[in-house]
Scaffold this active site. Structure first.
Site, PDB file in Angstrom:
ATOM      1  N   LYS A   4      -5.856  -0.511 -18.267  1.00 15.50           N
ATOM      2  CA  LYS A   4      -6.106   0.934 -18.247  1.00 15.50           C
ATOM      3  C   LYS A   4      -4.896   1.768 -17.838  1.00 15.50           C
ATOM      4  O   LYS A   4      -4.827   2.945 -18.169  1.00 15.50           O
ATOM      5  CB  LYS A   4      -7.259   1.251 -17.288  1.00 15.50           C
ATOM      6  N   TYR A  56      -0.155  -8.185 -17.244  1.00 12.07           N
ATOM      7  CA  TYR A  56      -0.753  -6.852 -17.355  1.00 12.07           C
ATOM      8  C   TYR A  56      -0.306  -6.117 -18.616  1.00 12.07           C
ATOM      9  O   TYR A  56      -1.113  -5.505 -19.303  1.00 12.07           O
ATOM     10  CB  TYR A  56      -0.416  -6.022 -16.110  1.00 12.07           C
ATOM     11  N   SER A 110       4.738   1.862   8.521  1.00 16.04           N
ATOM     12  CA  SER A 110       4.069   1.933   9.819  1.00 16.04           C
ATOM     13  C   SER A 110       4.270   3.299  10.465  1.00 16.04           C
ATOM     14  O   SER A 110       3.351   3.861  11.060  1.00 16.04           O
ATOM     15  CB  SER A 110       4.596   0.825  10.733  1.00 16.04           C
ATOM     16  N   SER A 111       5.468   3.855  10.334  1.00 18.44           N
ATOM     17  CA  SER A 111       5.750   5.163  10.940  1.00 18.44           C
ATOM     18  C   SER A 111       4.852   6.249  10.368  1.00 18.44           C
ATOM     19  O   SER A 111       4.461   7.181  11.078  1.00 18.44           O
ATOM     20  CB  SER A 111       7.218   5.541  10.723  1.00 18.44           C
ATOM     21  N   ASP A 141       0.357  -6.138 -10.439  1.00 16.18           N
ATOM     22  CA  ASP A 141       0.099  -7.337 -11.238  1.00 16.18           C
ATOM     23  C   ASP A 141       1.344  -7.885 -11.924  1.00 16.18           C
ATOM     24  O   ASP A 141       2.226  -7.118 -12.326  1.00 16.18           O
ATOM     25  CB  ASP A 141      -0.937  -7.037 -12.319  1.00 16.18           C
ATOM     26  N   VAL A 192       1.052   4.390  -8.947  1.00 15.22           N
ATOM     27  CA  VAL A 192       0.278   5.518  -8.426  1.00 15.22           C
ATOM     28  C   VAL A 192      -0.117   5.212  -6.992  1.00 15.22           C
ATOM     29  O   VAL A 192      -0.567   4.119  -6.663  1.00 15.22           O
ATOM     30  CB  VAL A 192      -0.949   5.817  -9.311  1.00 15.22           C
ATOM     31  N   LEU A 193       0.087   6.191  -6.142  1.00 12.98           N
ATOM     32  CA  LEU A 193      -0.221   6.088  -4.716  1.00 12.98           C
ATOM     33  C   LEU A 193      -1.518   6.834  -4.451  1.00 12.98           C
ATOM     34  O   LEU A 193      -1.752   7.903  -5.023  1.00 12.98           O
ATOM     35  CB  LEU A 193       0.918   6.700  -3.897  1.00 12.98           C
ATOM     36  N   GLU A 194      -2.333   6.284  -3.586  1.00  9.79           N
ATOM     37  CA  GLU A 194      -3.606   6.908  -3.214  1.00  9.79           C
ATOM     38  C   GLU A 194      -3.490   7.332  -1.759  1.00  9.79           C
ATOM     39  O   GLU A 194      -3.754   6.554  -0.856  1.00  9.79           O
ATOM     40  CB  GLU A 194      -4.748   5.910  -3.416  1.00  9.79           C
TER      41      GLU A 194
END
Length: 193
Positions: free
Chosen positions: A178, A171, A111-112, A128, A136-138
């Site tokens: 993938k 997974y 949140s910060s 999963d 991986v972060l977007e």
């Protein structure tokens, strides 16, 4: 049901959930465990392609993706990666996570950080059952100022839900998975759909 802090600790102790390196006790709170930012990033070189046709032929789609994604950018500990307003970047968690076939994970941003305009996981926050690897972060900066992101800073929190039973297709056993065993900031593989 969501796992409590006590259940998360038990799952880490008995190897049901594996997080490497193992989080400190301070990183485990009510229903989550903090994860930190790794040192790998990828960005879009948006000037190299006019568009990406998400429903076009897979070969053309992959060629366009290859043109617009940077190579992996390594940021050493103590240095910063700057995410400018309106930019999207891929990054990776410092920790590697392994889940069994009967537990699903969820990654939430802090949140910060959101209050500064940083979206940590743009849409895909489910981890999963059977997952094994780094997450991986977007990142997306929806704020007005550049944000300095440093390796090993706390970037989000994982929480876990025990399913009513193990899934039939975890997974890590799926042939079409993938992002199986990913250890770096892997770009989109949508062309493999």
């Amino acid at each position: 049901m969501r796992l409590t802090d006590i259940e998360i600790e038990q799952a880490l102790d008995n190897g049901t959930i594996v997080i490497e390196p193992r989080p400190s006790i301070d990183a485990i709170s009510g229903v989550s465990v903090d994860v930190r930012l790794g040192g790998q990033f990828r960005v879009f070189k948006d000037h190299t392609a006019p568009f990406i046709d998400l429903s076009g032929p897979s070969g053309e789609m992959q060629a366009a993706l290859d043109r617009v994604m940077s190579e992996i950018i390594e940021i050493p500990d103590g240095e910063a990666f700057f995410l400018h307003p309106g930019e999207l970047a891929l990054a990776v968690t410092y920790e590697s996570v392994t889940l069994p076939a009967d537990i699903v994970g969820w990654l939430d941003g802090r949140s910060s950080l959101a209050r500064l305009g940083l979206m940590v996981h743009v849409t895909a926050h489910r981890i999963d059952p059977g997952w094994q690897g780094k997450i991986v972060l977007e990142f997306y900066n929806s704020g007005k100022l550049p944000l300095a992101l440093r390796p090993r800073m706390t970037i989000g929190a994982l929480n876990f839900e025990r399913l009513s039973g193990p899934v039939a297709r975890p997974y890590n056993t799926r042939k079409n998975a993938k992002y199986k065993d990913q250890q770096e900031a892997v770009a989109s593989r949508i062309s493999q759909d």
